[in-house]
Scaffold this motif. Structure first.
Motif, mmCIF file in Angstrom:
data_model
loop_
_atom_site.group_PDB
_atom_site.id
_atom_site.type_symbol
_atom_site.label_atom_id
_atom_site.label_comp_id
_atom_site.label_asym_id
_atom_site.label_seq_id
_atom_site.Cartn_x
_atom_site.Cartn_y
_atom_site.Cartn_z
ATOM 1 N N GLY A 147 0.793 -1.222 0.000
ATOM 2 C CA GLY A 147 0.000 0.000 0.000
ATOM 3 C C GLY A 147 0.823 1.268 0.000
ATOM 4 O O GLY A 147 0.368 2.305 -0.490
ATOM 5 N N ASP A 148 2.014 1.225 0.562
ATOM 6 C CA ASP A 148 2.865 2.411 0.630
ATOM 7 C C ASP A 148 3.546 2.609 -0.726
ATOM 8 O O ASP A 148 4.400 1.815 -1.129
ATOM 9 C CB ASP A 148 3.911 2.216 1.727
ATOM 10 C CG ASP A 148 4.808 3.436 1.896
ATOM 11 O OD1 ASP A 148 4.684 4.389 1.093
ATOM 12 O OD2 ASP A 148 5.649 3.435 2.814
ATOM 13 N N PRO A 149 3.212 3.688 -1.464
ATOM 14 C CA PRO A 149 3.794 3.868 -2.803
ATOM 15 C C PRO A 149 5.308 4.091 -2.776
ATOM 16 O O PRO A 149 6.002 3.686 -3.713
ATOM 17 C CB PRO A 149 3.055 5.101 -3.341
ATOM 18 C CG PRO A 149 2.564 5.817 -2.132
ATOM 19 C CD PRO A 149 2.266 4.757 -1.114
ATOM 20 N N ILE A 150 5.809 4.721 -1.709
ATOM 21 C CA ILE A 150 7.256 4.944 -1.635
ATOM 22 C C ILE A 150 7.988 3.634 -1.393
ATOM 23 O O ILE A 150 9.046 3.371 -1.972
ATOM 24 C CB ILE A 150 7.595 5.970 -0.541
ATOM 25 C CG1 ILE A 150 6.938 7.313 -0.855
ATOM 26 C CG2 ILE A 150 9.100 6.148 -0.410
ATOM 27 C CD1 ILE A 150 7.330 7.892 -2.201
ATOM 28 N N THR A 200 20.257 -4.750 -13.338
ATOM 29 C CA THR A 200 21.429 -4.088 -13.921
ATOM 30 C C THR A 200 22.702 -4.825 -13.535
ATOM 31 O O THR A 200 23.582 -5.067 -14.368
ATOM 32 C CB THR A 200 21.501 -2.628 -13.449
ATOM 33 O OG1 THR A 200 20.311 -1.942 -13.859
ATOM 34 C CG2 THR A 200 22.718 -1.928 -14.029
ATOM 35 N N TYR A 201 22.802 -5.201 -12.269
ATOM 36 C CA TYR A 201 23.958 -5.944 -11.790
ATOM 37 C C TYR A 201 24.096 -7.273 -12.532
ATOM 38 O O TYR A 201 25.206 -7.721 -12.844
ATOM 39 C CB TYR A 201 23.831 -6.185 -10.288
ATOM 40 C CG TYR A 201 24.935 -7.015 -9.696
ATOM 41 C CD1 TYR A 201 26.174 -6.474 -9.401
ATOM 42 C CD2 TYR A 201 24.741 -8.377 -9.427
ATOM 43 C CE1 TYR A 201 27.190 -7.234 -8.860
ATOM 44 C CE2 TYR A 201 25.751 -9.156 -8.885
ATOM 45 C CZ TYR A 201 26.972 -8.574 -8.602
ATOM 46 O OH TYR A 201 27.968 -9.344 -8.066
ATOM 47 N N ALA A 202 22.954 -7.885 -12.844
ATOM 48 C CA ALA A 202 22.974 -9.181 -13.531
ATOM 49 C C ALA A 202 23.262 -9.036 -15.014
ATOM 50 O O ALA A 202 23.437 -10.041 -15.708
ATOM 51 C CB ALA A 202 21.640 -9.890 -13.323
ATOM 52 N N GLY A 203 23.292 -7.794 -15.522
ATOM 53 C CA GLY A 203 23.596 -7.586 -16.929
ATOM 54 C C GLY A 203 22.389 -7.401 -17.815
ATOM 55 O O GLY A 203 22.527 -7.190 -19.025
ATOM 56 N N ASP A 204 21.175 -7.447 -17.250
ATOM 57 C CA ASP A 204 19.953 -7.230 -18.028
ATOM 58 C C ASP A 204 19.649 -5.736 -17.993
ATOM 59 O O ASP A 204 18.776 -5.264 -17.249
ATOM 60 C CB ASP A 204 18.803 -8.048 -17.432
ATOM 61 C CG ASP A 204 17.588 -8.099 -18.352
ATOM 62 O OD1 ASP A 204 17.577 -7.352 -19.356
ATOM 63 O OD2 ASP A 204 16.652 -8.868 -18.067
ATOM 64 N N LEU A 205 20.348 -4.972 -18.811
ATOM 65 C CA LEU A 205 20.306 -3.518 -18.717
ATOM 66 C C LEU A 205 18.966 -2.942 -19.158
ATOM 67 O O LEU A 205 18.486 -1.963 -18.575
ATOM 68 C CB LEU A 205 21.434 -2.916 -19.547
ATOM 69 C CG LEU A 205 22.852 -3.348 -19.157
ATOM 70 C CD1 LEU A 205 23.884 -2.644 -20.042
ATOM 71 C CD2 LEU A 205 23.129 -3.038 -17.689
ATOM 72 N N THR A 206 18.357 -3.520 -20.178
ATOM 73 C CA THR A 206 17.075 -2.996 -20.659
ATOM 74 C C THR A 206 15.988 -3.170 -19.602
ATOM 75 O O THR A 206 15.251 -2.225 -19.284
ATOM 76 C CB THR A 206 16.664 -3.699 -21.958
ATOM 77 O OG1 THR A 206 17.672 -3.492 -22.953
ATOM 78 C CG2 THR A 206 15.331 -3.167 -22.465
ATOM 79 N N ALA A 207 15.876 -4.375 -19.057
ATOM 80 C CA ALA A 207 14.882 -4.611 -18.010
ATOM 81 C C ALA A 207 15.191 -3.769 -16.785
ATOM 82 O O ALA A 207 14.293 -3.234 -16.123
ATOM 83 C CB ALA A 207 14.847 -6.090 -17.643
ATOM 84 N N GLY A 208 16.481 -3.626 -16.461
ATOM 85 C CA GLY A 208 16.869 -2.815 -15.323
ATOM 86 C C GLY A 208 16.455 -1.370 -15.491
ATOM 87 O O GLY A 208 15.952 -0.728 -14.557
ATOM 88 N N ALA A 239 12.946 -0.171 -7.389
ATOM 89 C CA ALA A 239 14.319 0.274 -7.604
ATOM 90 C C ALA A 239 15.298 -0.859 -7.345
ATOM 91 O O ALA A 239 16.260 -1.058 -8.106
ATOM 92 C CB ALA A 239 14.626 1.461 -6.707
ATOM 93 N N ASN A 240 15.061 -1.614 -6.285
ATOM 94 C CA ASN A 240 15.944 -2.748 -5.980
ATOM 95 C C ASN A 240 15.919 -3.781 -7.097
ATOM 96 O O ASN A 240 16.953 -4.361 -7.452
ATOM 97 C CB ASN A 240 15.540 -3.383 -4.647
ATOM 98 C CG ASN A 240 15.923 -2.529 -3.461
ATOM 99 O OD1 ASN A 240 16.737 -1.622 -3.578
ATOM 100 N ND2 ASN A 240 15.332 -2.811 -2.302
ATOM 101 N N ALA A 242 10.293 2.914 -13.720
ATOM 102 C CA ALA A 242 8.990 2.705 -13.084
ATOM 103 C C ALA A 242 9.043 3.140 -11.620
ATOM 104 O O ALA A 242 8.097 3.756 -11.102
ATOM 105 C CB ALA A 242 8.582 1.238 -13.197
ATOM 106 N N ALA A 243 10.155 2.828 -10.954
ATOM 107 C CA ALA A 243 10.327 3.252 -9.559
ATOM 108 C C ALA A 243 10.359 4.779 -9.467
ATOM 109 O O ALA A 243 9.757 5.371 -8.555
ATOM 110 C CB ALA A 243 11.617 2.658 -8.999
ATOM 111 N N LEU A 244 11.034 5.435 -10.410
ATOM 112 C CA LEU A 244 11.103 6.897 -10.394
ATOM 113 C C LEU A 244 9.724 7.514 -10.604
ATOM 114 O O LEU A 244 9.384 8.533 -9.983
ATOM 115 C CB LEU A 244 12.067 7.368 -11.476
ATOM 116 C CG LEU A 244 12.304 8.880 -11.571
ATOM 117 C CD1 LEU A 244 12.845 9.420 -10.248
ATOM 118 C CD2 LEU A 244 13.256 9.209 -12.714
#
Length: 492
Positions: free
Chosen positions: A73-76, A90-98, A83-84, A104-106
């Motif tokens: 329920g908390d949007p933040i 991104t760390y796993a190398g899937d840059l597009t999905a990251g 974001a996580n 979306a988080a932003l």
């Protein structure tokens, strides 16, 4: 407090070079990632994270699936979780999905909070890292700047929290040829360190060494044959680099004594900067001598460290034409191959005759191996643009232009008895290649630490000049080879 500041300050371009590992330091503290705290702490202290890329990919998929079912329920809080997910992808190398998850988080953040919410910098920096890895440098710069601006507003002009963003911005600027902006960013990092860390502290000295290394590397990218203003900038960068290193050396010496191992990093950097600057080989030699002295005065002397110090010093002697090189190379070999007490080094050196054949059949097989020569100056024989006297047809097959030379490398690391073995370029390029070889300096071939003459070959390649290029015939490389009347590569 100072340890936290130092950790932030040290998340610099060196750490960024391990991308995308630094992105794990930005993970938000959520209930579903508490087990990763040790991993992120390891990343923050510049040690490898225990999380593999496959594990990160699996974890990101699980977190994304749980978000779809739980929908907190908390949007933040939802924004932090998204974001996580993006950081792990991104760390796993899937840059597009990251990138999609991070944006979306932003969106969730922007719908519920101010554009300058102090919780935003982690997410913004993560978007910047992702953009940098995708080579979308505009996106990377915009988000690193946004993140830094929030930290600036929230914590003050010299907030240490800004430094990771400043270092990432430096990488962006260097990747987009905004070198002046990169220099300003790194000097700002230094200003922050000088404001938040105690004067003369080991932490501040460490920062100074890092910034000095950056300034030296930047100066090395500017040709000594550039326009007047660029040559002035080159000299300024080198001067500032050496000044910072001298400050760090004095501070470490005052705090820890003249034989502190913490001096080695500063001295090695200083020797490298002198090497880049050119015509400073005797100053480089002094720094290398000091490194050897430090190592020799440690309570426990590691044989490998002693060998490497002797080798580096011997190489420095080669560049200055110092006769001590022979003894230094032998000392390097003896550091890891101790001779019997009765073995007198001087007679061994004196009796050696230039030869590539074993000098003693009675020595163990491993001790009679002749090492290959190592090029000391210039750093490399890089391809050279052909002059306008070569007419090239874009539709014709690609021609491999080159000059092949054979020569002898003497026991003093000098080139002699040059022969042209093959060529398909004009005589002008052949003469230039001969002069370049004559000016080169090598670590000589070594048997049991004793220099010997060997035959060697060089293949210098040439490439046709692009139609719109303005590159000079002789490349402005990191160690430019300038033909001289005396055939000397180093100052004596």
């Amino acid at each position: 407090m100072h340890r936290i500041l130092l950790t932030l300050l040290l998340l610099s371009a060196n750490c960024a070079a391990a991308a995308p590992a630094p992105i794990l330091t930005l993970l938000y503290d959520t209930d579903d990632l508490t087990f990763l705290q040790k991993s992120t702490s390891a990343a923050a202290s510049n040690t490898p994270s225990r999380l593999s890329q496959d594990q990160a990919q699996t974890l990101a998929a699980d977190l994304k699936a749980s978000l779809a079912s739980d929908n907190p329920g908390d949007p933040i809080y939802l924004a932090k979780q998204l974001a996580n997910v993006g950081m792990l992808q991104t760390y796993a190398g899937d840059l597009t999905a990251g990138d999609q998850s991070l944006r979306a988080a932003l969106t969730h953040f922007n719908q519920n909070q101010s554009l300058f919410d102090p919780r935003l910098p982690k997410l913004l920096s993560a978007i910047g890292i992702n953009g940098f890895l995708r080579e979308d440098y505009d996106t990377a710069e915009d988000h690193f700047r946004w993140s830094q601006n929030i930290q600036h507003r929230s914590y003050g002009l010299f907030a240490a929290e800004q430094t990771p963003n400043l270092n990432w911005l430096t990488r962006v600027y260097l990747s987009t040829d905004q070198t002046d902006a990169a220099d300003i960013a790194q000097r700002y990092v230094l200003s922050i360190a000088e404001q938040v860390l105690p004067a003369g502290s080991p932490a501040l000295s460490e920062i100074k060494i890092g910034i000095a290394a950056y300034l030296g590397q930047r100066a090395n990218t500017i040709s000594p044959f550039a326009e007047d203003l660029d040559r002035l900038l080159r000299q300024t960068l080198f001067t500032d680099s050496v000044d910072l290193l001298n400050q760090a050396i004095l501070e470490i010496t005052a705090a820890e004594g003249p034989y502190s191992v913490n001096l080695i990093d500063a001295l090695e950097t200083k020797a490298q900067v002198y090497s880049w600057r050119g015509r400073s080989n005797r100053l480089k030699e002094q720094a290398l001598t000091q490194i050897l002295t430090v190592i020799q005065n440690q309570p426990v002397v590691k044989a490998e460290s002693l060998r490497d110090a002797w080798l580096a010093l011997a190489d420095g002697y080669i560049l200055t034409g110092n006769e001590k090189a022979v003894t230094a190379y032998r000392s390097a070999w003896l550091a890891t191959n101790p001779a019997p007490a009765s073995d007198d080094v001087a007679p061994i050196v004196a009796k050696v005759k230039p030869s590539i054949e074993p000098t003693s059949q009675s020595l163990p097989a491993r001790a009679t191996i002749l090492t290959d020569p190592v090029l000391l100056w210039p750093d490399a024989y890089d391809p050279i643009y052909l002059g306008a006297d070569i007419a090239t047809d874009p539709t014709a097959p690609v021609v491999d232009y080159a000059v092949e030379l054979g020569f002898t490398i003497s026991s003093k690391g000098r080139v002699k008895r040059i022969k042209v073995l093959g060529k398909n370029v004009p005589n002008r390029q052949v003469r230039w290649t001969r002069t370049m070889a004559l000016n080169s300096r090598y670590r000589p071939a070594l048997r049991n630490g004793v220099p010997e003459e060997v035959e060697f070959a060089l293949r210098q390649t040439f490439i046709p000049r692009p139609a719109t290029a303005t590159t000079p015939d002789a490349p402005a490389s990191t160690s430019p080879v300038v033909p001289s009347k005396t055939g000397q590569a180093a100052d004596n």
